[in-house]
Scaffold this motif. Structure first.
Motif, PDB file in Angstrom:
ATOM      1  N   GLU A 210     -13.043  -8.639 -52.225  1.00 53.01           N
ATOM      2  CA  GLU A 210     -14.292  -8.477 -52.967  1.00 53.01           C
ATOM      3  C   GLU A 210     -14.499  -7.022 -53.384  1.00 53.01           C
ATOM      4  N   GLU A 211     -14.138  -6.099 -52.494  1.00 49.13           N
ATOM      5  CA  GLU A 211     -14.242  -4.669 -52.810  1.00 49.13           C
ATOM      6  C   GLU A 211     -13.304  -4.310 -53.958  1.00 49.13           C
ATOM      7  N   ILE A 212     -12.086  -4.841 -53.919  1.00 53.36           N
ATOM      8  CA  ILE A 212     -11.121  -4.596 -54.989  1.00 53.36           C
ATOM      9  C   ILE A 212     -11.657  -5.117 -56.315  1.00 53.36           C
ATOM     10  N   LYS A 213     -12.230  -6.311 -56.281  1.00 53.13           N
ATOM     11  CA  LYS A 213     -12.764  -6.919 -57.499  1.00 53.13           C
ATOM     12  C   LYS A 213     -13.868  -6.044 -58.094  1.00 53.13           C
ATOM     13  N   THR A 214     -14.773  -5.573 -57.249  1.00 57.49           N
ATOM     14  CA  THR A 214     -15.865  -4.730 -57.722  1.00 57.49           C
ATOM     15  C   THR A 214     -15.342  -3.478 -58.407  1.00 57.49           C
ATOM     16  N   ARG A 215     -14.359  -2.828 -57.764  1.00 64.60           N
ATOM     17  CA  ARG A 215     -13.804  -1.583 -58.307  1.00 64.60           C
ATOM     18  C   ARG A 215     -13.084  -1.813 -59.631  1.00 64.60           C
ATOM     19  N   MET A 216     -12.256  -2.837 -59.672  1.00 65.98           N
ATOM     20  CA  MET A 216     -11.399  -3.046 -60.830  1.00 65.98           C
ATOM     21  C   MET A 216     -12.156  -3.575 -62.035  1.00 65.98           C
ATOM     22  N   VAL A 217     -13.168  -4.385 -61.797  1.00 74.24           N
ATOM     23  CA  VAL A 217     -13.978  -4.880 -62.909  1.00 74.24           C
ATOM     24  C   VAL A 217     -14.699  -3.707 -63.582  1.00 74.24           C
ATOM     25  N   ARG A 218     -15.106  -2.733 -62.776  1.00 78.71           N
ATOM     26  CA  ARG A 218     -15.753  -1.548 -63.349  1.00 78.71           C
ATOM     27  C   ARG A 218     -14.778  -0.761 -64.222  1.00 78.71           C
ATOM     28  N   GLU A 219     -13.525  -0.720 -63.812  1.00 79.23           N
ATOM     29  CA  GLU A 219     -12.544   0.097 -64.537  1.00 79.23           C
ATOM     30  C   GLU A 219     -12.217  -0.458 -65.914  1.00 79.23           C
ATOM     31  N   VAL A 220     -12.406  -1.769 -66.116  1.00 83.46           N
ATOM     32  CA  VAL A 220     -12.126  -2.338 -67.440  1.00 83.46           C
ATOM     33  C   VAL A 220     -13.397  -2.437 -68.286  1.00 83.46           C
ATOM     34  N   ASP A 221     -14.475  -1.836 -67.817  1.00 81.63           N
ATOM     35  CA  ASP A 221     -15.711  -1.784 -68.594  1.00 81.63           C
ATOM     36  C   ASP A 221     -15.894  -0.350 -69.079  1.00 81.63           C
ATOM     37  N   PHE A 222     -15.511  -0.091 -70.343  1.00 78.10           N
ATOM     38  CA  PHE A 222     -15.559   1.264 -70.864  1.00 78.10           C
ATOM     39  C   PHE A 222     -16.982   1.758 -71.110  1.00 78.10           C
ATOM     40  N   ILE A 223     -17.938   0.841 -71.151  1.00 74.84           N
ATOM     41  CA  ILE A 223     -19.333   1.271 -71.271  1.00 74.84           C
ATOM     42  C   ILE A 223     -19.734   2.019 -70.003  1.00 74.84           C
ATOM     43  N   GLU A 224     -19.259   1.533 -68.857  1.00 75.28           N
ATOM     44  CA  GLU A 224     -19.555   2.215 -67.591  1.00 75.28           C
ATOM     45  C   GLU A 224     -18.851   3.568 -67.533  1.00 75.28           C
ATOM     46  N   GLU A 225     -17.613   3.623 -68.036  1.00 76.45           N
ATOM     47  CA  GLU A 225     -16.904   4.902 -68.074  1.00 76.45           C
ATOM     48  C   GLU A 225     -17.645   5.905 -68.968  1.00 76.45           C
ATOM     49  N   ALA A 226     -18.166   5.412 -70.086  1.00 70.33           N
ATOM     50  CA  ALA A 226     -18.934   6.280 -70.985  1.00 70.33           C
ATOM     51  C   ALA A 226     -20.151   6.851 -70.264  1.00 70.33           C
ATOM     52  N   GLN A 227     -20.800   6.027 -69.426  1.00 69.55           N
ATOM     53  CA  GLN A 227     -21.953   6.493 -68.670  1.00 69.55           C
ATOM     54  C   GLN A 227     -21.550   7.544 -67.639  1.00 69.55           C
ATOM     55  N   ASN A 228     -20.379   7.349 -67.012  1.00 67.39           N
ATOM     56  CA  ASN A 228     -19.867   8.349 -66.069  1.00 67.39           C
ATOM     57  C   ASN A 228     -19.696   9.698 -66.771  1.00 67.39           C
ATOM     58  N   LEU A 229     -19.167   9.640 -67.974  1.00 72.60           N
ATOM     59  CA  LEU A 229     -18.966  10.857 -68.766  1.00 72.60           C
ATOM     60  C   LEU A 229     -20.298  11.534 -69.090  1.00 72.60           C
ATOM     61  N   GLU A 230     -21.270  10.733 -69.518  1.00 75.84           N
ATOM     62  CA  GLU A 230     -22.572  11.286 -69.873  1.00 75.84           C
ATOM     63  C   GLU A 230     -23.262  11.922 -68.664  1.00 75.84           C
ATOM     64  N   ASP A 231     -23.125  11.296 -67.494  1.00 74.83           N
ATOM     65  CA  ASP A 231     -23.705  11.859 -66.271  1.00 74.83           C
ATOM     66  C   ASP A 231     -23.108  13.236 -65.981  1.00 74.83           C
ATOM     67  N   PHE A 232     -21.782  13.342 -66.143  1.00 69.13           N
ATOM     68  CA  PHE A 232     -21.100  14.602 -65.872  1.00 69.13           C
ATOM     69  C   PHE A 232     -21.527  15.664 -66.886  1.00 69.13           C
ATOM     70  N   ARG A 233     -21.638  15.281 -68.148  1.00 68.85           N
ATOM     71  CA  ARG A 233     -22.066  16.230 -69.184  1.00 68.85           C
ATOM     72  C   ARG A 233     -23.500  16.697 -68.931  1.00 68.85           C
ATOM     73  N   SER A 234     -24.350  15.787 -68.454  1.00 63.12           N
ATOM     74  CA  SER A 234     -25.731  16.162 -68.123  1.00 63.12           C
ATOM     75  C   SER A 234     -25.751  17.155 -66.970  1.00 63.12           C
ATOM     76  N   TYR A 235     -24.904  16.917 -65.992  1.00 58.55           N
ATOM     77  CA  TYR A 235     -24.778  17.832 -64.844  1.00 58.55           C
ATOM     78  C   TYR A 235     -24.369  19.226 -65.312  1.00 58.55           C
ATOM     79  N   LEU A 236     -23.400  19.313 -66.229  1.00 56.00           N
ATOM     80  CA  LEU A 236     -22.971  20.615 -66.742  1.00 56.00           C
ATOM     81  C   LEU A 236     -24.112  21.314 -67.479  1.00 56.00           C
ATOM     82  N   GLN A 237     -24.879  20.530 -68.227  1.00 58.50           N
ATOM     83  CA  GLN A 237     -25.986  21.102 -69.001  1.00 58.50           C
ATOM     84  C   GLN A 237     -27.103  21.592 -68.083  1.00 58.50           C
TER      85      GLN A 237
END
Length: 432
Positions: free
Chosen positions: A177-204
């Motif tokens: 179940e843990e593997i499923k949770t992790r891997m499903v997130r990795e194929v959702d690029f909308i979530e990756e985009a949010q990770n990027l935005e969070d990091f950019r906000s942190y830098l700002q």
């Protein structure tokens, strides 16, 4: 729609058949060649492709759940795959931007990929507005294969738990179940985009002008396509090239580490795969962070406990090490810290006898071995470390490799410019 459902169903059936064939070949190889279980498992996973490669990487980064021989064997589980013809990538683009002419979005798309991994392929492109971008495009059928494989895996773990109650891999269904949770997130690029935005906000918010991450073009991004600003730079593993851009390569590494350490305290998640391909020195001297597909989550207090543990380690204060080890992990029972401290003394005593700094100066293989030993000690006392602790430690190993290239004669951890614990003030701004 019905056609797509039928096609996905046929692809799932075909995938199950393919899995059965590979498993049969592995059985024949085991019977004839007698390889080690761990080696055979790794080779079989690599033959099965994307889902199982990711599973292998999960095993490699989770010493608290899997036997040591498997953790060590899967360190070599590769994620590079042959490139797909551009026609397949174009098919995904047409599906994701249905109703739009691609020429109205992209002025050009380079048909030769910049990179190709198990889940996605990356291509350079130019928007019609003139910006240079990169397209991270999910390979066709990856999501169907992922869900098929995960369902097979879940079914197999249930059978195995019933057939072998004392199976060495405890709580297999929970792991699945843990593997499923992790891997499903990795194929959702909308979530990756949010990770990027969070990091950019942190830098700002922290006014960090020495590092950057690419801008996301949300209007041209979907679950299967991520369009980002293209960064131009060089790898931090080539010292001669780095010296052409900056006078002090050590400062570049310290900037990268300070930025990452700060994200542990101030971001919703931290970049958990910052190897040489995902960290670069940009042409303007800044450090570029890319590919936020794999992230970890860590409570600030856990990272603080990690730092206190390392301080206690260097001071050879085993009682304090034991106390902070409890804060780093999870436990359901009361722990005798005195007994734990004695176990830690036996574990680290030999390493620290010559030099308290020796642990940090060891090679990555030695550091990984020490981590697994420490996890094993914790397990004996009922302490279970979160998976993100292993991701955290893996990143420390990556930094160790960068140190050997950029600062081979410098003790980075003793450098006053390095800030492993930083002001937590911006946390509320980022995490809410």
């Amino acid at each position: 729609m019905k056609k797509n459902i039928l096609f996905d169903g046929l692809r799932s059936v075909a995938r199950i058949g393919e899995t059965a064939v590979v498993a049969a070949k592995a059985g024949i190889k085991y019977a004839t060649e007698k390889p080690s279980n761990a080696k055979l498992m790794r080779e079989t996973f690599e033959s099965l492709g994307s889902t199982y490669i990711k599973l292998g990487q999960f095993i490699a980064s989770t010493p608290s759940l899997f036997p040591r021989e498997y953790v060590e064997e899967f360190q070599g589980c590769l994620d590079q795959t042959p490139t797909l013809p551009f026609s397949y990538i174009q098919q995904v683009l047409n599906e994701e931007f249905a109703g739009k002419d691609l020429s109205s979005i992209f002025k050009s798309i380079d048909e030769t990929p910049l990179a190709s991994a198990s889940i996605a392929q990356v291509h350079a492109a130019v928007l019609t507005t003139g910006e240079n971008v990169v397209l991270k495009v999910q390979k066709p059928g990856v999501e169907t294969i992922l869900y098929t494989d995960l369902n097979v895996l879940h079914w197999a773990t249930k059978i195995l738990e019933k057939a072998v109650p004392k199976v060495k891999f405890a709580s297999l269904s929970e792991i699945a179940e843990e593997i499923k949770t992790r891997m499903v997130r990795e194929v959702d690029f909308i979530e990756e985009a949010q990770n990027l935005e969070d990091f950019r906000s942190y830098l700002q918010i922290t006014q960090n002008q020495q590092a950057m991450a690419p801008r996301v073009y949300h209007q041209f991004s979907t679950r299967r396509v991520l369009t980002m600003q293209r960064l131009y730079g060089v790898s931090l593993t080539d010292l001669d090239v780095v010296k052409q851009y900056v006078k002090d390569p050590t400062q570049v590494l310290i900037t990268a580490m300070n930025t990452w350490f700060g994200s542990l305290m101030m971001c919703k998640s931290f970049h958990a795969d910052l190897h040489a391909g995902n960290l670069m020195l940009l042409e303007d001297g800044r450090v570029g962070f890319i590919d936020f597909g794999i992230v970890g989550q860590l409570k600030p207090e856990v990272w603080q406990a990690c730092m206190r543990f390392m301080d206690a380690l260097q001071a050879t204060d085993y009682d304090l090490m034991a106390e902070n080890m409890l804060q780093m992990g999870m436990t359901k029972t009361s722990i005798d810290t005195k007994v734990l401290a004695e176990d830690l003394r036996r574990l680290f005593g030999g390493v620290l006898l010559a030099d308290p700094q020796e642990l940090l100066q060891s090679n990555p293989a030695d550091l990984n071995a020490v981590m697994m030993d420490m996890v094993a000690v914790g397990e004996r006392h009922g302490i279970r470390f979160p998976r993100d602790f292993a991701l955290l430690f893996k990143q420390m190993l990556y930094f160790d490799r960068f140190m050997r290239v950029l600062a081979p004669f410098t003790d980075i951890y003793a450098d006053q410019r390095l800030k492993m614990l930083q002001d937590q003030a911006p946390i509320s701004l980022l995490k809410h």
